[in-house]
Design a protein around this motif. Structure first.
Motif, PDB file in Angstrom:
ATOM      1  N   UNK A  10       0.867  -1.185   0.000  1.00 18.43           N
ATOM      2  CA  UNK A  10       0.000   0.000   0.000  1.00 18.43           C
ATOM      3  C   UNK A  10       0.897   1.227   0.000  1.00 18.43           C
ATOM      4  N   UNK A  11       0.897   1.970  -1.090  1.00 20.95           N
ATOM      5  CA  UNK A  11       1.795   3.119  -1.227  1.00 20.95           C
ATOM      6  C   UNK A  11       1.053   4.310  -1.807  1.00 20.95           C
ATOM      7  N   UNK A  12       1.497   5.503  -1.397  1.00 21.43           N
ATOM      8  CA  UNK A  12       0.905   6.759  -1.851  1.00 21.43           C
ATOM      9  C   UNK A  12       2.030   7.698  -2.276  1.00 21.43           C
ATOM     10  N   UNK A  13       1.878   8.315  -3.417  1.00 24.45           N
ATOM     11  CA  UNK A  13       2.843   9.302  -3.871  1.00 24.45           C
ATOM     12  C   UNK A  13       2.528  10.651  -3.241  1.00 24.45           C
ATOM     13  N   UNK A  14       3.567  11.417  -2.892  1.00 23.55           N
ATOM     14  CA  UNK A  14       3.330  12.727  -2.293  1.00 23.55           C
ATOM     15  C   UNK A  14       2.703  13.656  -3.325  1.00 23.55           C
ATOM     16  N   UNK A  15       1.839  14.522  -2.841  1.00 27.13           N
ATOM     17  CA  UNK A  15       1.099  15.415  -3.726  1.00 27.13           C
ATOM     18  C   UNK A  15       1.512  16.873  -3.585  1.00 27.13           C
ATOM     19  N   UNK A  16       2.329  17.190  -2.586  1.00 27.83           N
ATOM     20  CA  UNK A  16       2.918  18.523  -2.443  1.00 27.83           C
ATOM     21  C   UNK A  16       4.413  18.363  -2.706  1.00 27.83           C
ATOM     22  N   UNK A  85      27.015  44.701   1.097  1.00 29.21           N
ATOM     23  CA  UNK A  85      26.134  45.712   0.518  1.00 29.21           C
ATOM     24  C   UNK A  85      24.702  45.205   0.306  1.00 29.21           C
ATOM     25  N   UNK A  86      24.357  44.101   0.955  1.00 27.35           N
ATOM     26  CA  UNK A  86      22.998  43.537   0.834  1.00 27.35           C
ATOM     27  C   UNK A  86      22.405  43.342   2.223  1.00 27.35           C
ATOM     28  N   UNK A  87      21.128  43.717   2.373  1.00 23.70           N
ATOM     29  CA  UNK A  87      20.464  43.551   3.666  1.00 23.70           C
ATOM     30  C   UNK A  87      19.284  42.586   3.615  1.00 23.70           C
ATOM     31  N   UNK A  88      19.032  41.982   2.440  1.00 23.84           N
ATOM     32  CA  UNK A  88      17.830  41.175   2.270  1.00 23.84           C
ATOM     33  C   UNK A  88      18.155  39.828   1.635  1.00 23.84           C
ATOM     34  N   UNK A  89      17.636  38.789   2.238  1.00 26.33           N
ATOM     35  CA  UNK A  89      17.728  37.437   1.691  1.00 26.33           C
ATOM     36  C   UNK A  89      16.482  37.140   0.872  1.00 26.33           C
ATOM     37  N   UNK A  90      16.669  36.619  -0.328  1.00 27.82           N
ATOM     38  CA  UNK A  90      15.557  36.135  -1.142  1.00 27.82           C
ATOM     39  C   UNK A  90      15.674  34.622  -1.263  1.00 27.82           C
ATOM     40  N   UNK A  91      14.586  33.927  -0.964  1.00 31.05           N
ATOM     41  CA  UNK A  91      14.531  32.475  -1.106  1.00 31.05           C
ATOM     42  C   UNK A  91      13.450  32.146  -2.128  1.00 31.05           C
ATOM     43  N   UNK A  92      13.818  31.401  -3.171  1.00 31.70           N
ATOM     44  CA  UNK A  92      12.900  31.129  -4.270  1.00 31.70           C
ATOM     45  C   UNK A  92      12.805  29.628  -4.517  1.00 31.70           C
ATOM     46  N   UNK A  93      11.575  29.154  -4.667  1.00 27.56           N
ATOM     47  CA  UNK A  93      11.354  27.744  -4.999  1.00 27.56           C
ATOM     48  C   UNK A  93       9.988  27.607  -5.687  1.00 27.56           C
ATOM     49  N   UNK A  94       9.767  26.457  -6.280  1.00 23.52           N
ATOM     50  CA  UNK A  94       8.467  26.161  -6.874  1.00 23.52           C
ATOM     51  C   UNK A  94       7.829  24.995  -6.121  1.00 23.52           C
ATOM     52  N   UNK A  95       6.504  24.923  -6.212  1.00 21.40           N
ATOM     53  CA  UNK A  95       5.751  23.831  -5.585  1.00 21.40           C
ATOM     54  C   UNK A  95       4.749  23.295  -6.595  1.00 21.40           C
ATOM     55  N   UNK A  96       4.850  22.017  -6.892  1.00 18.47           N
ATOM     56  CA  UNK A  96       3.850  21.370  -7.729  1.00 18.47           C
ATOM     57  C   UNK A  96       2.769  20.783  -6.837  1.00 18.47           C
ATOM     58  N   UNK A  97       1.508  21.041  -7.173  1.00 24.10           N
ATOM     59  CA  UNK A  97       0.372  20.436  -6.484  1.00 24.10           C
ATOM     60  C   UNK A  97      -0.166  19.351  -7.413  1.00 24.10           C
ATOM     61  N   UNK A  98      -0.046  18.112  -6.998  1.00 27.84           N
ATOM     62  CA  UNK A  98      -0.365  16.993  -7.879  1.00 27.84           C
ATOM     63  C   UNK A  98      -1.781  16.459  -7.616  1.00 27.84           C
ATOM     64  N   UNK A  99      -2.459  16.008  -8.656  1.00 31.06           N
ATOM     65  CA  UNK A  99      -3.826  15.491  -8.493  1.00 31.06           C
ATOM     66  C   UNK A  99      -3.837  14.081  -7.912  1.00 31.06           C
TER      67      UNK A  99
END
Length: 340
Positions: A10-16, A85-99
């Motif tokens: 019994x197995x389930x694939x992650x959806x997030x 000379x930088x005061x801000x961190x930017x973190x970028x990623x994508x998220x797939x929402x699977x059916x």
């Protein structure tokens, strides 16, 4: 009707499904131009530490202990920091929402499979995955996925865009301090984003999100990507190894997808100790390794296996909150069969 038994498979694939979270650096006032910001690199440094280990009574010989304390403790560690000379961190990623949320990818008991599919259909018709999805949306909006980088920052802004054919189709901007982690607002932009995530989980539409978080930390401040767990270290090895993604010959500081995913699924405040510890990551036994505790131990019969067995095998209908928890575990994914 034959008796339903637990499947051995019994197995389930992650959806997030999040990507790596890449770090870049710039100035808060210029965050609209962050696409061109330079990457934050992981570098090495050597430090001269002191002896600070706890000693046992057998090791407490004054002369030997003095020799250890007097001796310097040089270490080589990884670190990552914003440029001067930088005061801000930017973190970028994508998220797939699977059916297909709640539906198994593998199940070798047909009767169990049919009953589970029927339960998924009933849950989908009654709740539409909206309660779970709204909680995921809240954890994107409040920046929980930033972990230590979130603490003590002056300002946090999170932009979430739905990508269609690689371009933003609609988007939301959140103040990361408007809602504290562990709270799940029921209206406004969080609810709108939750509706979109729910539509992705049910398969009503394709959902790919791009998330960019801006954290104003201060010029030159240290930042905190994921730390690698090195199982075997030799003498002279680095004592701290940070996670980095190789990009154009540089080691770019980043979050593991698992670290981002853990933050997104920290939505379980349906457990018995919620008043004490708040929301915890969705796990079959409610395990939180940083606390060294399991908040859904099997003896209390509120763990995933007890609840789903009662539902599928004994026809004990779970409460609404128990159903939300069960389906959140199935969305997380895993192998839950009865085989060894």
């Amino acid at each position: 009707m034959s008796k339903i038994t637990n499947p051995s498979i019994l197995a389930f694939e992650r959806k997030i499904d999040p990507s790596y979270g890449l770090f870049s650096a710039g100035v808060w006032a210029e965050r609209e131009k962050s696409f061109g910001w330079p990457a934050v690199e992981v570098k090495e440094k050597s430090v001269r530490g002191t002896f600070s280990n706890r000693v046992s009574s057998k090791e407490a010989d004054p002369l030997k202990l003095k020799q250890k304390i007097d001796k310097p403790n040089p270490q080589t560690v990884d670190y990552a920091a914003l440029p001067a000379d930088a005061d801000t961190l930017a973190t970028t990623f994508t998220v797939r929402i699977l059916p297909g949320a709640g539906l198994p990818s593998s199940c070798n008991e047909q009767a169990y499979y049919q009953k589970l599919v029927a339960a998924v259909g009933d849950y989908k018709a009654t709740y539409g995955f909206k309660e779970i999805a709204r909680r995921y949306a809240a954890n994107l909006a409040n920046g929980r996925f930033l972990w230590r980088n979130r603490m003590g920052s002056e300002q946090i802004e999170i932009k979430v865009d739905q990508l269609v054919n690689g371009k933003p189709a609609q988007g939301w901007t959140f103040d990361g301090y408007e809602h504290e982690p562990g709270t799940f607002p029921t209206g406004g932009k969080v609810a709108e984003l939750g509706e979109l995530i729910a539509a992705g989980l049910t398969g009503e539409q394709h959902v790919l999100l791009q998330v960019t978080a801006y954290v104003q930390m201060g010029y030159g401040q240290e930042v905190y990507p994921s730390q690698e767990m090195v199982l075997e270290r030799s003498s002279g090895d680095k004592s701290k190894t940070l996670f980095a993604v190789e990009h154009r010959g540089r080691k770019v500081a980043a979050f593991h997808p698992q670290k981002i995913g853990n933050a997104i699924r920290t939505i379980d405040d349906w457990h018995a100790s919620a008043d004490e510890v708040g929301a915890i990551p969705v796990e079959v036994y409610g395990a939180v390794t940083s606390y060294g505790a399991a908040y859904r131990p099997p003896k209390e019969k509120q763990d995933f296996y007890s609840l789903i067995d009662n539902w599928m095998l004994k026809d004990v209908e779970p409460t609404a909150e128990q159903k939300h928890y069960i389906f959140a575990v199935l969305i997380r994914g895993g192998v839950f069969g009865g085989g060894d």
